[in-house]
Design an enzyme around this catalytic site. Structure first.
Site, PDB file in Angstrom:
ATOM      1  N   ASP A   1       0.828  -1.204   0.000  1.00 42.98           N
ATOM      2  CA  ASP A   1       0.000   0.000   0.000  1.00 42.98           C
ATOM      3  C   ASP A   1       0.866   1.259   0.000  1.00 42.98           C
ATOM      4  O   ASP A   1       1.947   1.289   0.595  1.00 42.98           O
ATOM      5  CB  ASP A   1      -0.897  -0.014   1.234  1.00 42.98           C
ATOM      6  CG  ASP A   1      -2.042   0.975   1.142  1.00 42.98           C
ATOM      7  OD1 ASP A   1      -2.336   1.446   0.027  1.00 42.98           O
ATOM      8  OD2 ASP A   1      -2.638   1.287   2.183  1.00 42.98           O
TER       9      ASP A   1
ATOM     10  N   ASN B   1     -10.428  -3.124  -6.730  1.00 44.09           N
ATOM     11  CA  ASN B   1      -9.606  -2.240  -7.572  1.00 44.09           C
ATOM     12  C   ASN B   1     -10.186  -2.041  -8.967  1.00 44.09           C
ATOM     13  O   ASN B   1      -9.848  -1.070  -9.664  1.00 44.09           O
ATOM     14  CB  ASN B   1      -8.166  -2.766  -7.694  1.00 44.09           C
ATOM     15  CG  ASN B   1      -7.351  -2.576  -6.431  1.00 44.09           C
ATOM     16  OD1 ASN B   1      -6.372  -3.279  -6.197  1.00 44.09           O
ATOM     17  ND2 ASN B   1      -7.744  -1.620  -5.592  1.00 44.09           N
TER      18      ASN B   1
END
Length: 246
Positions: free
Chosen positions: A21, A69
């Site tokens: 991340d 996503n």
């Protein structure tokens, strides 16, 4: 001080999972587009994968692209898919040189045909490698995985292949995307966020969780060493007492 010297070989995690991340924030801090962060994040992937193999970690699973996503801006998704293709082509030498086998988990049918093709090429080319298994979680979501497993088991119960009484942890494991992997020992998340984000919910039941503020493009082998050293300091009881373990 060489942090590697503080790592104990006999208590290495057998399976390390990483939520990579911070690519977007890293790029934003530098006044660049998010794609710049994703591109630089591949350098961290290479270093972490090579370091893990050299340490003797048997399994590394990277959260590369989640089912959620797909909801990102189309241009970013397209960029990520292109980057995935180019990375697979570039990194096949790294995988071969380090005797690393590539695998993938997730709803792979959702991936573009070119990505699917390149992914299968590298998986087939590295199939006989045995030093470490690198698993890419692509179009992956743990709830989707569990739903898929429940549907498969239900169908087998309906068709009298499995009886309800025989359903246990091992039966469920056999129907997960990760059926060939051991449970996660150490879960690492970068960028300071402290969430699991729908990643390997079943498999991390007894994993040690390690959160770091380091953004993924800055994550290097020293950061991996720190995570493993912290992991090795913890007492893993699996529901037992400290006295029982001793």
């Amino acid at each position: 001080m060489d942090l590697k010297e503080h790592i104990l070989e006999h208590t290495l995690p057998k399976h390390v999972a990483i939520i990579m991340d911070g690519n977007g924030r890293w790029a934003k801090q530098k006044g660049m587009l998010r794609a710049f962060g994703h591109e630089n994040g591949t350098k961290s992937v290479r270093e972490v994968v090579e370091t893990s193999a050299k340490l003797g970690i048997a399994n590394v699973t990277l959260y590369a692209f989640s089912t959620e996503n797909w909801n990102r801006p189309k241009i970013e998704v397209k960029t990520l898919m292109k980057l995935l293709i180019s990375s697979l082509k570039k990194e096949i030498k790294t995988l071969q040189d380090n005797d690393i086998k590539l695998a993938a988990i997730g709803n792979l049918s959702m991936l573009p045909e070119k990505v699917h093709h390149e992914l299968n090429e590298v998986i087939n080319a590295t199939a006989d490698n045995s030093r470490m298994t690198l698993t890419l979680a692509l179009s992956y979501g743990s709830r989707e995985e569990l739903t898929h497993a429940i549907k498969e088991i239900s169908t087998k119960v309906k068709n009298n292949i499995i009886s309800v009484e025989n359903i246990d942890d091992s039966i469920i494991n056999k129907h997960l995307y990760t059926q060939n992997l051991p449970d996660v020992d150490l879960l690492i998340r970068t960028s300071g966020e402290q969430r699991i984000s729908n990643f390997l919910l079943w498999q991390i039941a007894y994993a040690e969780l390690y959160f770091t503020n380091v953004l993924w493009p800055d994550f290097r082998k020293e950061d991996l060493y720190k995570a493993i050293i912290e992991y090795q300091k913890r007492e893993r009881r699996f529901g037992k007492t400290s006295e029982q373990l001793s």
